[in-house]
Design a protein around this motif. Structure first.
Motif, PDB file in Angstrom:
ATOM      1  N   LEU A 147       0.843  -1.232   0.051  1.00  0.00           N
ATOM      2  CA  LEU A 147       0.013   0.075  -0.044  1.00  0.00           C
ATOM      3  C   LEU A 147       0.921   1.324  -0.051  1.00  0.00           C
ATOM      4  CD1 LEU A 147      -2.878   0.438   0.130  1.00  0.00           C
ATOM      5  CD2 LEU A 147      -2.928   0.664   2.377  1.00  0.00           C
ATOM      6  N   VAL A 148       1.727   1.359   0.882  1.00  0.00           N
ATOM      7  CA  VAL A 148       2.558   2.620   1.074  1.00  0.00           C
ATOM      8  C   VAL A 148       3.465   2.745  -0.359  1.00  0.00           C
ATOM      9  CG1 VAL A 148       4.744   3.519   2.034  1.00  0.00           C
ATOM     10  CG2 VAL A 148       2.709   2.410   3.572  1.00  0.00           C
ATOM     11  N   SER A 149       4.062   1.756  -0.854  1.00  0.00           N
ATOM     12  CA  SER A 149       4.908   2.007  -1.792  1.00  0.00           C
ATOM     13  C   SER A 149       4.034   1.929  -3.286  1.00  0.00           C
ATOM     14  CB  SER A 149       6.135   0.680  -2.131  1.00  0.00           C
ATOM     15  OG  SER A 149       5.301  -0.489  -2.347  1.00  0.00           O
ATOM     16  N   SER A 150       2.816   1.765  -3.098  1.00  0.00           N
ATOM     17  CA  SER A 150       2.005   2.092  -4.344  1.00  0.00           C
ATOM     18  C   SER A 150       1.810   3.560  -4.568  1.00  0.00           C
ATOM     19  CB  SER A 150       0.487   1.332  -4.457  1.00  0.00           C
ATOM     20  OG  SER A 150      -0.180   1.706  -3.415  1.00  0.00           O
ATOM     21  N   GLY A 151       1.721   4.280  -3.379  1.00  0.00           N
ATOM     22  CA  GLY A 151       1.343   5.614  -3.364  1.00  0.00           C
ATOM     23  C   GLY A 151      -0.258   5.882  -3.577  1.00  0.00           C
ATOM     24  N   VAL A 152      -0.959   4.530  -3.705  1.00  0.00           N
ATOM     25  CA  VAL A 152      -2.085   4.745  -3.618  1.00  0.00           C
ATOM     26  C   VAL A 152      -2.962   4.991  -2.266  1.00  0.00           C
ATOM     27  CG1 VAL A 152      -4.478   3.294  -4.187  1.00  0.00           C
ATOM     28  CG2 VAL A 152      -2.447   3.494  -5.961  1.00  0.00           C
ATOM     29  N   ASP A 153      -3.967   5.809  -2.285  1.00  0.00           N
ATOM     30  CA  ASP A 153      -4.763   5.992  -1.109  1.00  0.00           C
ATOM     31  C   ASP A 153      -5.814   4.893  -1.009  1.00  0.00           C
ATOM     32  OD1 ASP A 153      -5.296   7.981   1.298  1.00  0.00           O
ATOM     33  OD2 ASP A 153      -7.063   7.296   0.551  1.00  0.00           O
ATOM     34  N   VAL A 154      -6.230   4.508   0.136  1.00  0.00           N
ATOM     35  CA  VAL A 154      -7.187   3.156   0.531  1.00  0.00           C
ATOM     36  C   VAL A 154      -8.606   3.615  -0.336  1.00  0.00           C
ATOM     37  CG1 VAL A 154      -8.720   2.094   1.755  1.00  0.00           C
ATOM     38  CG2 VAL A 154      -6.411   2.548   2.451  1.00  0.00           C
ATOM     39  N   THR A 155      -8.732   5.057  -0.463  1.00  0.00           N
ATOM     40  CA  THR A 155     -10.354   5.422  -0.865  1.00  0.00           C
ATOM     41  C   THR A 155     -10.045   5.302  -2.452  1.00  0.00           C
ATOM     42  OG1 THR A 155      -9.216   7.879  -1.341  1.00  0.00           O
ATOM     43  CG2 THR A 155     -10.506   7.256   0.609  1.00  0.00           C
ATOM     44  N   GLU A 156      -8.866   5.244  -3.237  1.00  0.00           N
ATOM     45  CA  GLU A 156      -8.712   4.835  -4.676  1.00  0.00           C
ATOM     46  C   GLU A 156      -9.028   3.454  -4.917  1.00  0.00           C
ATOM     47  OE1 GLU A 156      -5.327   7.050  -6.464  1.00  0.00           O
ATOM     48  OE2 GLU A 156      -4.994   7.508  -4.271  1.00  0.00           O
ATOM     49  N   ILE A 157      -8.787   2.456  -3.990  1.00  0.00           N
ATOM     50  CA  ILE A 157      -8.787   1.048  -4.187  1.00  0.00           C
ATOM     51  C   ILE A 157     -10.461   0.766  -4.421  1.00  0.00           C
ATOM     52  CG2 ILE A 157      -8.453  -1.265  -3.043  1.00  0.00           C
ATOM     53  CD1 ILE A 157      -6.053  -0.150  -1.840  1.00  0.00           C
ATOM     54  N   GLU A 158     -10.513   0.106  -5.710  1.00  0.00           N
ATOM     55  CA  GLU A 158     -11.874  -0.150  -5.989  1.00  0.00           C
ATOM     56  C   GLU A 158     -12.688  -1.680  -5.428  1.00  0.00           C
ATOM     57  OE1 GLU A 158     -14.121   1.038  -8.453  1.00  0.00           O
ATOM     58  OE2 GLU A 158     -12.877   2.959  -8.964  1.00  0.00           O
ATOM     59  N   ALA A 159     -11.404  -2.438  -5.457  1.00  0.00           N
ATOM     60  CA  ALA A 159     -11.958  -3.845  -5.078  1.00  0.00           C
ATOM     61  C   ALA A 159     -10.728  -4.656  -4.341  1.00  0.00           C
ATOM     62  CB  ALA A 159     -12.461  -4.555  -6.471  1.00  0.00           C
ATOM     63  N   ILE A 160     -11.001  -5.699  -3.630  1.00  0.00           N
ATOM     64  CA  ILE A 160      -9.888  -6.422  -3.294  1.00  0.00           C
ATOM     65  C   ILE A 160     -10.055  -7.881  -3.865  1.00  0.00           C
ATOM     66  CG2 ILE A 160      -8.983  -7.636  -1.159  1.00  0.00           C
ATOM     67  CD1 ILE A 160      -9.007  -4.561  -0.923  1.00  0.00           C
ATOM     68  N   ALA A 161      -8.939  -8.221  -4.583  1.00  0.00           N
ATOM     69  CA  ALA A 161      -9.057  -9.629  -5.312  1.00  0.00           C
ATOM     70  C   ALA A 161      -8.259 -10.673  -4.607  1.00  0.00           C
ATOM     71  CB  ALA A 161      -8.490  -9.408  -6.662  1.00  0.00           C
ATOM     72  N   PHE A 162      -8.658 -11.683  -4.567  1.00  0.00           N
ATOM     73  CA  PHE A 162      -7.900 -12.957  -4.093  1.00  0.00           C
ATOM     74  C   PHE A 162      -7.956 -14.326  -4.834  1.00  0.00           C
ATOM     75  CE2 PHE A 162     -10.922 -15.976  -1.847  1.00  0.00           C
ATOM     76  CZ  PHE A 162     -12.348 -15.302  -2.385  1.00  0.00           C
ATOM     77  N   SER A 163      -6.759 -15.038  -4.791  1.00  0.00           N
ATOM     78  CA  SER A 163      -6.740 -16.401  -5.059  1.00  0.00           C
ATOM     79  C   SER A 163      -7.713 -17.331  -4.522  1.00  0.00           C
ATOM     80  CB  SER A 163      -5.362 -16.881  -5.142  1.00  0.00           C
ATOM     81  OG  SER A 163      -4.516 -16.689  -6.137  1.00  0.00           O
ATOM     82  N   GLN A 164      -8.790 -17.746  -5.302  1.00  0.00           N
ATOM     83  CA  GLN A 164      -9.766 -18.667  -4.793  1.00  0.00           C
ATOM     84  C   GLN A 164      -9.305 -20.124  -4.943  1.00  0.00           C
ATOM     85  OE1 GLN A 164     -13.727 -18.365  -6.292  1.00  0.00           O
ATOM     86  NE2 GLN A 164     -14.668 -18.507  -4.114  1.00  0.00           N
ATOM     87  N   GLY A 165      -8.580 -20.569  -5.830  1.00  0.00           N
ATOM     88  CA  GLY A 165      -8.106 -21.730  -6.157  1.00  0.00           C
ATOM     89  C   GLY A 165      -7.431 -21.981  -7.651  1.00  0.00           C
ATOM     90  N   PRO A 166      -6.733 -22.877  -7.775  1.00  0.00           N
ATOM     91  CA  PRO A 166      -6.728 -24.042  -7.054  1.00  0.00           C
ATOM     92  C   PRO A 166      -5.544 -23.713  -5.979  1.00  0.00           C
ATOM     93  CG  PRO A 166      -5.713 -24.078  -9.211  1.00  0.00           C
ATOM     94  CD  PRO A 166      -6.483 -23.074  -9.488  1.00  0.00           C
ATOM     95  N   GLY A 167      -5.214 -24.823  -5.152  1.00  0.00           N
ATOM     96  CA  GLY A 167      -3.889 -24.506  -4.207  1.00  0.00           C
ATOM     97  C   GLY A 167      -4.263 -25.421  -3.081  1.00  0.00           C
ATOM     98  N   LEU A 168      -3.429 -25.061  -2.127  1.00  0.00           N
ATOM     99  CA  LEU A 168      -3.386 -25.899  -1.076  1.00  0.00           C
ATOM    100  C   LEU A 168      -4.440 -25.087   0.184  1.00  0.00           C
ATOM    101  CD1 LEU A 168       0.461 -26.087  -0.528  1.00  0.00           C
ATOM    102  CD2 LEU A 168      -1.026 -28.009  -1.391  1.00  0.00           C
ATOM    103  N   GLY A 169      -5.250 -25.997   0.589  1.00  0.00           N
ATOM    104  CA  GLY A 169      -6.525 -25.451   1.267  1.00  0.00           C
ATOM    105  C   GLY A 169      -6.058 -24.463   2.288  1.00  0.00           C
ATOM    106  N   PRO A 170      -5.057 -24.949   3.426  1.00  0.00           N
ATOM    107  CA  PRO A 170      -4.583 -23.891   4.417  1.00  0.00           C
ATOM    108  C   PRO A 170      -4.090 -22.538   3.898  1.00  0.00           C
ATOM    109  CG  PRO A 170      -3.877 -26.251   4.858  1.00  0.00           C
ATOM    110  CD  PRO A 170      -4.486 -26.141   3.388  1.00  0.00           C
TER     111      PRO A 170
END
Ligand code: ATP
Ligand code: FE2
Length: 338
Positions: free
Chosen positions: A60-83
């Motif tokens: 976040l800090v090195s992006s220079g982006v403010d939290v208000t500018e972030i439109e969405a949070i994306a995450f890897s849903q799969g495939p992968g190791l469950g834990p």
């Protein structure tokens, strides 16, 4: 649009911030390295849980982006190791809730393809996806990415890691084998196992171990293994391209960092007029930036999930997710501008 992406399918915890023109504003990554042996899923998940707060902060800090500018949070849903997947999903849900942002689930394999596609500028490439857990030839058709061919047993990277470990190297073994292979001189014939569009590595592993027992130099073995395994990948990639009449190939996954694989793919492609693009190594290996970029596409395509529905899917396949950001029913889709 700016999206923050969280990657945690296996050994790598990573956070990336990417904007709508696919510029990587920041990337913060920390890899779990087992003291001995291969990945222990629970240990890797604990590692991720420990490092994520600092990675989010750093990204976040090195992006220079403010939290208000972030439109969405994306995450890897799969495939992968469950834990491992659950560690990353927990962080993503927490951020989505705290910052009141939509949560966007991303298929890890599709993310490898999409980051390579946008960086290449290719419209509709075939992906040769060569990582630890996955070995696939992938292309878009009829609303989804389709697996045209894949490994029938080990992923190529897991195969290289296992072999290197058995020769005393530490994880990850792929880059160590690459170093040994550069000093290789004599090439030993090893089993070459292509079945239509699929490959398999278990016979190659057994034969490589037998060669070790006969006293082969590890440098010669590494060279022989690389030449054999990468030729198999070139063959199925070539056949996939030929079936589709495609002239665009992108590489992805950690093994795509390998200079010999890149050179062999180029040698296959050049005489056939096929253009090849390999992302920089930091974007070939698992990384949060590709998840963020795929998050931008998916969000533009209307994909979000409620927190209560955001379960991780360790066995999710490439062809189980829709790609609505690709226009048109056939393989000639365009990226919708976010
Ligand atoms: P996926 O979840 O997509 O299967 P992964 O968890 O295996 O990915 P990646 O970072 O894509 O993670 O790939 C890691 C693999 O890449 C390891 O098996 C590692 O040995 C291999 N690798 C990394 N660099 C090289 C290299 N230079 N040559 C060969 N293999 C490499
Ligand atoms: Fe990966």
């Amino acid at each position: 649009m700016v999206v923050l992406g969280i990657e945690s399918t296996a050994h790598t915890a990573s956070v990336g911030v990417v904007d709508g023109s696919a510029r990587v504003r920041s990337l913060a990554t920390d890899m779990y390295r087992p003291a001995h042996g291969g990945i222990h899923p629970r240990e890797a998940a604990n590692h991720h849980a420990e490092v994520f707060p600092e990675l989010v902060e750093r990204a976040l800090v090195s992006s220079g982006v403010d939290v208000t500018e972030i439109e969405a949070i994306a995450f890897s849903q799969g495939p992968g190791l469950g834990p491992c997947l659950r560690s990353g999903a927990t962080v993503a849900r927490t951020l989505a809730q705290a910052w009141e942002k939509p949560l966007v689930p991303v298929n890890h394999c599709v993310a490898h393809l999409e980051i390579a596609r946008v960086l290449s500028g290719f419209r509709d490439p075939v992906l040769l996806y060569a990582s630890g857990g996955n070995t696939q030839v992938v292309a878009f058709s009829n609303g989804r990415y389709r697996v045209l061919g894949e490994t029938l047993d080990l992923g190529i990277g897991n195969f290289l890691d296992k072999l290197a470990l058995s020769l005393g190297a530490t994880f990850p073994g792929g880059p160590i084998l690459e170093k040994w292979a550069r000093e290789g001189r004599d090439v030993e014939a090893l089993p070459y196992s292509v079945h239509g569009m699929d490959v398999s590595f278990s016979g190659l592993f057994t034969a490589a171990r037998a060669a070790v027992a006969r006293g082969i130099r590890k440098e010669d073995l590494a060279l022989s293994v690389e030449l054999t395994a990468y030729a198999m990948l070139c063959e199925i990639a070539e056949r996939g391209l030929a079936h589709l009449g495609s002239r665009e190939l992108v590489l992805g996954g950690g093994v795509a960092c390998n200079a010999r694989l890149r050179a062999m793919v180029e040698a296959m492609a050049a005489p056939r007029g096929i253009r090849v693009y390999s992302p920089p190594p930091s974007l070939c290996v698992d990384n949060g930036a590709m998840i963020a970029w795929n998050g931008i596409l998916a969000h533009a395509g209307g994909i979000t999930t409620e927190i209560e529905d955001s379960v991780v899917l360790p066995r999710q396949r490439t062809d189980q997710v829709d790609a609505p950001w690709r226009a048109g029913p056939s393989s000639g889709g365009e990226v919708s501008p976010p």
